[in-house]
Design a protein around this motif. Structure first.
Motif, PDB file in Angstrom:
ATOM      1  N   LEU A 188      32.981  -4.377  22.557  1.00 31.56           N
ATOM      2  CA  LEU A 188      31.812  -3.587  22.173  1.00 31.56           C
ATOM      3  C   LEU A 188      30.813  -4.467  21.440  1.00 31.56           C
ATOM      4  CD1 LEU A 188      30.305  -0.900  21.892  1.00 31.56           C
ATOM      5  CD2 LEU A 188      31.672  -0.431  19.838  1.00 31.56           C
ATOM      6  N   GLU A 189      29.660  -4.691  22.075  1.00 25.46           N
ATOM      7  CA  GLU A 189      28.580  -5.466  21.472  1.00 25.46           C
ATOM      8  C   GLU A 189      27.312  -4.621  21.514  1.00 25.46           C
ATOM      9  OE1 GLU A 189      28.202  -8.960  23.819  1.00 25.46           O
ATOM     10  OE2 GLU A 189      30.156  -9.792  23.246  1.00 25.46           O
ATOM     11  N   VAL A 190      26.826  -4.209  20.346  1.00 28.78           N
ATOM     12  CA  VAL A 190      25.621  -3.382  20.267  1.00 28.78           C
ATOM     13  C   VAL A 190      24.448  -4.285  19.931  1.00 28.78           C
ATOM     14  CG1 VAL A 190      24.508  -1.428  19.165  1.00 28.78           C
ATOM     15  CG2 VAL A 190      26.982  -1.397  19.531  1.00 28.78           C
ATOM     16  N   ALA A 191      23.513  -4.427  20.885  1.00 28.43           N
ATOM     17  CA  ALA A 191      22.350  -5.284  20.658  1.00 28.43           C
ATOM     18  C   ALA A 191      21.263  -4.560  19.888  1.00 28.43           C
ATOM     19  CB  ALA A 191      21.783  -5.763  22.005  1.00 28.43           C
ATOM     20  N   ARG A 192      21.058  -3.279  20.193  1.00 29.75           N
ATOM     21  CA  ARG A 192      20.014  -2.488  19.544  1.00 29.75           C
ATOM     22  C   ARG A 192      20.475  -1.034  19.456  1.00 29.75           C
ATOM     23  NH1 ARG A 192      17.855  -6.016  22.789  1.00 29.75           N
ATOM     24  NH2 ARG A 192      18.054  -4.641  24.590  1.00 29.75           N
ATOM     25  N   GLY A 193      19.973  -0.339  18.441  1.00 27.72           N
ATOM     26  CA  GLY A 193      20.203   1.090  18.358  1.00 27.72           C
ATOM     27  C   GLY A 193      21.479   1.490  17.647  1.00 27.72           C
ATOM     28  N   MET A 194      21.817   0.798  16.566  1.00 29.68           N
ATOM     29  CA  MET A 194      23.011   1.192  15.814  1.00 29.68           C
ATOM     30  C   MET A 194      22.921   2.646  15.374  1.00 29.68           C
ATOM     31  SD  MET A 194      25.137  -1.330  15.746  1.00 29.68           S
ATOM     32  CE  MET A 194      26.235  -0.711  14.476  1.00 29.68           C
ATOM     33  N   GLU A 195      21.705   3.095  15.055  1.00 28.35           N
ATOM     34  CA  GLU A 195      21.545   4.481  14.611  1.00 28.35           C
ATOM     35  C   GLU A 195      21.892   5.472  15.717  1.00 28.35           C
ATOM     36  OE1 GLU A 195      17.928   3.454  16.836  1.00 28.35           O
ATOM     37  OE2 GLU A 195      19.093   2.397  15.299  1.00 28.35           O
ATOM     38  N   GLY A 196      21.830   5.028  16.967  1.00 26.32           N
ATOM     39  CA  GLY A 196      22.150   5.894  18.087  1.00 26.32           C
ATOM     40  C   GLY A 196      23.627   6.221  18.190  1.00 26.32           C
ATOM     41  N   LEU A 197      24.456   5.554  17.396  1.00 23.98           N
ATOM     42  CA  LEU A 197      25.892   5.817  17.431  1.00 23.98           C
ATOM     43  C   LEU A 197      26.275   7.100  16.709  1.00 23.98           C
ATOM     44  CD1 LEU A 197      27.304   2.213  16.867  1.00 23.98           C
ATOM     45  CD2 LEU A 197      27.593   3.617  18.904  1.00 23.98           C
ATOM     46  N   SER A 198      25.328   7.736  16.076  1.00 23.63           N
ATOM     47  CA  SER A 198      25.620   9.022  15.447  1.00 23.63           C
ATOM     48  C   SER A 198      26.104  10.001  16.507  1.00 23.63           C
ATOM     49  CB  SER A 198      24.361   9.572  14.767  1.00 23.63           C
ATOM     50  OG  SER A 198      24.606  10.841  14.223  1.00 23.63           O
ATOM     51  N   GLY A 199      27.265  10.603  16.254  1.00 24.01           N
ATOM     52  CA  GLY A 199      27.852  11.496  17.235  1.00 24.01           C
ATOM     53  C   GLY A 199      28.928  10.837  18.070  1.00 24.01           C
ATOM     54  N   ALA A 200      29.129   9.517  17.859  1.00 24.17           N
ATOM     55  CA  ALA A 200      30.191   8.809  18.560  1.00 24.17           C
ATOM     56  C   ALA A 200      31.443   8.739  17.688  1.00 24.17           C
ATOM     57  CB  ALA A 200      29.741   7.396  18.930  1.00 24.17           C
ATOM     58  N   VAL A 201      32.551   8.480  18.325  1.00 27.41           N
ATOM     59  CA  VAL A 201      33.818   8.286  17.619  1.00 27.41           C
ATOM     60  C   VAL A 201      34.292   6.868  17.904  1.00 27.41           C
ATOM     61  CG1 VAL A 201      36.178   9.112  17.308  1.00 27.41           C
ATOM     62  CG2 VAL A 201      34.376  10.723  17.921  1.00 27.41           C
ATOM     63  N   ILE A 202      34.580   6.111  16.831  1.00 20.62           N
ATOM     64  CA  ILE A 202      35.051   4.745  16.976  1.00 20.62           C
ATOM     65  C   ILE A 202      36.364   4.583  16.225  1.00 20.62           C
ATOM     66  CG2 ILE A 202      32.708   3.830  17.253  1.00 20.62           C
ATOM     67  CD1 ILE A 202      32.836   2.860  14.353  1.00 20.62           C
ATOM     68  N   SER A 203      37.021   3.461  16.469  1.00 17.04           N
ATOM     69  CA  SER A 203      38.282   3.180  15.797  1.00 17.04           C
ATOM     70  C   SER A 203      38.022   2.451  14.483  1.00 17.04           C
ATOM     71  CB  SER A 203      39.178   2.323  16.692  1.00 17.04           C
ATOM     72  OG  SER A 203      38.626   1.016  16.833  1.00 17.04           O
ATOM     73  N   THR A 204      39.043   2.394  13.648  1.00 20.48           N
ATOM     74  CA  THR A 204      38.922   1.677  12.379  1.00 20.48           C
ATOM     75  C   THR A 204      38.633   0.200  12.620  1.00 20.48           C
ATOM     76  OG1 THR A 204      40.464   3.214  11.321  1.00 20.48           O
ATOM     77  CG2 THR A 204      40.105   1.098  10.228  1.00 20.48           C
TER      78      THR A 204
END
Length: 224
Positions: A188-204
């Motif tokens: 997982l490499e996020v280049a832009r839009g970290m704020e767009g992850l709202s509503g996502a579920v990720i691991s620790t």
């Protein structure tokens, strides 16, 4: 806020259940704008540069077809399977895919902006520069595939799962997410839009990997 992974509480995507009837052979010739293709198998065809804008594919199988610069804008794929398709610059802008399986695709620069995907499985293969800006994805699963520099800008994602796949330099700018499961992403490499992850579920573990990017997004300096 990105929700921390939990064992429950994440609505699973509904996968397509494609059961194709006995298929007839494609009659030859090229694609036609607004064409109507029902119960056909298109196998090993070179459809590069063809114009199938607005066409409808119902209970069809596209196998090992070449789709370089093929125009399928506004096309509809329903209860269909695309296996081993390959191409650069395939234009599916505004298309509709419902109950569709895409297996082992090798594509680049695919235009799916403004498209609607519902109950779609993308399994295996590699897609570079996938454009899903302003698209709507509901009950979509990406499984065992590589997405290099995909653009989800301003898209709507609901019940979308990424499983054992690589998301490289993804753009989540302006994305709206609901029940999006990223816990099983291999890369997982996020280049832009970290704020767009709202509503996502990720691991620790993913949270720890993304911590520097989250800090940068908030303007927080981290010093030892």
């Amino acid at each position: 806020m990105v929700r921390k992974a939990r064992n429950t509480g994440v609505a699973a995507a509904r996968r397509p259940e494609v059961r194709l009837p006995p298929l007839g052979p494609f009659g030859g010739g090229g694609l036609e704008p607004d064409g109507d293709y029902d119960g056909l198998e298109l196998a090993g065809l070179d459809l590069a540069g063809e114009n199938g804008a607005g066409a409808r594919f119902l209970d069809c199988a596209l196998r090992d077809c070449v789709l370089d610069e093929t125009s399928l804008t506004g096309a509809r794929f329903i209860d269909s399977v695309l296996t081993g398709v390959r191409g650069v610059g395939t234009d599916l802008a505004g298309a509709s895919l419902r109950d569709v399986e895409v297996v082992d695709a090798r594509m680049g620069g695919v235009q799916l902006h403004g498209a609607v995907l519902e109950r779609v499985l993308v399994r295996g293969g590699k897609i570079d520069y996938l454009n899903l800006r302003n698209a709507r994805l509901k009950d979509v699963v990406f499984e065992g595939c590589v997405l290099s520099e995909p653009d989800f800008g301003a898209a709507q994602l609901e019940r979308v799962e990424f499983r054992d796949c690589a998301l490289r330099q993804v753009d989540f700018s302006g994305v709206r997410m609901r029940d999006v499961d990223l816990r099983h992403v291999a890369e997982l490499e996020v280049a832009r839009g970290m704020e767009g992850l709202s509503g996502a579920v990720i691991s620790t573990a993913q949270l720890m990997d993304l911590a520097p990017a989250f800090a940068a997004q908030l303007g927080v300096r981290v010093e030892d």
